[in-house]
Design a protein around this motif. Structure first.
Motif, PDB file in Angstrom:
ATOM      1  N   PRO A  72     -28.665  48.901 -95.605  1.00  0.00           N
ATOM      2  CA  PRO A  72     -29.686  48.233 -94.785  1.00  0.00           C
ATOM      3  C   PRO A  72     -30.327  47.003 -95.426  1.00  0.00           C
ATOM      4  O   PRO A  72     -30.695  46.065 -94.729  1.00  0.00           O
ATOM      5  CB  PRO A  72     -30.721  49.338 -94.553  1.00  0.00           C
ATOM      6  N   ILE A  73     -30.462  46.988 -96.744  1.00  0.00           N
ATOM      7  CA  ILE A  73     -31.010  45.797 -97.404  1.00  0.00           C
ATOM      8  C   ILE A  73     -30.072  44.605 -97.181  1.00  0.00           C
ATOM      9  O   ILE A  73     -30.518  43.493 -96.878  1.00  0.00           O
ATOM     10  CB  ILE A  73     -31.189  46.047 -98.922  1.00  0.00           C
ATOM     11  N   GLY A  74     -28.778  44.841 -97.318  1.00  0.00           N
ATOM     12  CA  GLY A  74     -27.796  43.784 -97.080  1.00  0.00           C
ATOM     13  C   GLY A  74     -27.781  43.345 -95.632  1.00  0.00           C
ATOM     14  O   GLY A  74     -27.603  42.161 -95.334  1.00  0.00           O
ATOM     15  N   ILE A  75     -27.955  44.283 -94.719  1.00  0.00           N
ATOM     16  CA  ILE A  75     -27.995  43.954 -93.295  1.00  0.00           C
ATOM     17  C   ILE A  75     -29.215  43.091 -92.994  1.00  0.00           C
ATOM     18  O   ILE A  75     -29.142  42.122 -92.247  1.00  0.00           O
ATOM     19  CB  ILE A  75     -28.005  45.231 -92.435  1.00  0.00           C
ATOM     20  N   LEU A  76     -30.335  43.406 -93.618  1.00  0.00           N
ATOM     21  CA  LEU A  76     -31.568  42.673 -93.362  1.00  0.00           C
ATOM     22  C   LEU A  76     -31.547  41.268 -93.953  1.00  0.00           C
ATOM     23  O   LEU A  76     -31.929  40.302 -93.298  1.00  0.00           O
ATOM     24  CB  LEU A  76     -32.751  43.455 -93.933  1.00  0.00           C
ATOM     25  N   PHE A  77     -31.072  41.137 -95.189  1.00  0.00           N
ATOM     26  CA  PHE A  77     -31.162  39.857 -95.883  1.00  0.00           C
ATOM     27  C   PHE A  77     -29.867  39.055 -95.915  1.00  0.00           C
ATOM     28  O   PHE A  77     -29.869  37.907 -96.343  1.00  0.00           O
ATOM     29  CB  PHE A  77     -31.654  40.075 -97.320  1.00  0.00           C
ATOM     30  N   GLY A  78     -28.769  39.630 -95.503  1.00  0.00           N
ATOM     31  CA  GLY A  78     -27.489  38.926 -95.550  1.00  0.00           C
ATOM     32  C   GLY A  78     -26.892  38.726 -94.174  1.00  0.00           C
ATOM     33  O   GLY A  78     -27.353  39.267 -93.178  1.00  0.00           O
ATOM     34  N   ALA A  79     -25.828  37.949 -94.143  1.00  0.00           N
ATOM     35  CA  ALA A  79     -25.109  37.698 -92.894  1.00  0.00           C
ATOM     36  C   ALA A  79     -24.051  38.779 -92.706  1.00  0.00           C
ATOM     37  O   ALA A  79     -23.157  38.923 -93.531  1.00  0.00           O
ATOM     38  CB  ALA A  79     -24.460  36.326 -92.940  1.00  0.00           C
ATOM     39  N   VAL A  80     -24.149  39.551 -91.621  1.00  0.00           N
ATOM     40  CA  VAL A  80     -23.210  40.647 -91.382  1.00  0.00           C
ATOM     41  C   VAL A  80     -21.915  40.171 -90.742  1.00  0.00           C
ATOM     42  O   VAL A  80     -20.958  40.925 -90.661  1.00  0.00           O
ATOM     43  CB  VAL A  80     -23.837  41.778 -90.537  1.00  0.00           C
ATOM     44  N   ASN A  81     -21.901  38.940 -90.259  1.00  0.00           N
ATOM     45  CA  ASN A  81     -20.681  38.331 -89.740  1.00  0.00           C
ATOM     46  C   ASN A  81     -20.793  36.827 -89.906  1.00  0.00           C
ATOM     47  O   ASN A  81     -21.755  36.336 -90.484  1.00  0.00           O
ATOM     48  CB  ASN A  81     -20.409  38.759 -88.285  1.00  0.00           C
ATOM     49  N   GLY A  82     -19.860  36.090 -89.414  1.00  0.00           N
ATOM     50  CA  GLY A  82     -19.840  34.650 -89.603  1.00  0.00           C
ATOM     51  C   GLY A  82     -20.488  33.857 -88.485  1.00  0.00           C
ATOM     52  O   GLY A  82     -20.245  32.657 -88.367  1.00  0.00           O
TER      53      GLY A  82
END
Length: 178
Positions: free
Chosen positions: A35-45
């Motif tokens: 969830p941290i990656g989902i919140l702060f990162g791009a889950v797709n292009g």
């Protein structure tokens, strides 16, 4: 607050936010898709997912500037809100026009946002505080909702898979190679 010092802070903000956007580009993969990656990162292009880094860096720099510059609170929040919306609008528009140059679009968009912010701070836009709060609330609602449940619009579509939102782990990416 010294106008010259504020101008330097805005220029420094463009540079740090651009660097921050580059660093946030791979957060989703580095965080093992939690969830941290989902919140702060791009889950797709998609354009929206890449604009999340712009939102995060702009807001973080705004918070740093609030404590560092110690400006008039209402005028500062209003100018940052309008600057954020300007940067977001310019970024999405430029990404739609030039699909492969997102770094260039980010620099131009951040520059436009910080220029807007700078000129609004010079005009003491404290009377726009309440609409600015609603604008910030809308950005945060979109930020938290559109990754998990994106609208079926072009800016939310991943260009590689033509899928929306979080791409499943078990998808055969070989089927999408061109």
């Amino acid at each position: 607050m010294c106008v010259r010092f504020h101008r330097l802070a805005e220029l420094f903000g463009v540079l740090l936010c651009t660097l921050g956007m580059q660093l946030l580009g791979g957060v989703y993969e580095l965080c093992a898709e939690n969830p941290i990656g989902i919140l702060f990162g791009a889950v797709n292009g998609s354009i929206w997912e890449s604009s999340k880094a712009l939102i995060i860096t702009y807001v973080v720099w705004g918070i740093v500037g609030l404590f560092w510059l110690k400006p008039c609170f209402r005028a500062y929040i209003a100018s940052k809100a309008f600057g954020l919306w300007t940067a977001l609008g310019v970024y999405i528009s430029l990404c739609l026009m030039m699909a492969q140059a997102r770094q260039v679009a980010a620099v131009i968009a951040l520059s436009a946002g910080f220029v807007t912010d700078y000129f609004l701070m010079k005009r003491d836009c404290g009377k726009l505080f309440h609409p600015a709060c609603y604008m910030l609330l809308l950005v945060f609602v979109m930020f938290f909702c559109f990754t998990v449940n994106p609208p079926r619009l072009f800016i939310f579509r991943d260009p590689t898979t033509s899928m929306y939102g979080i791409i499943p782990r078990d998808i055969d990416m070989g089927a999408f190679c061109i």
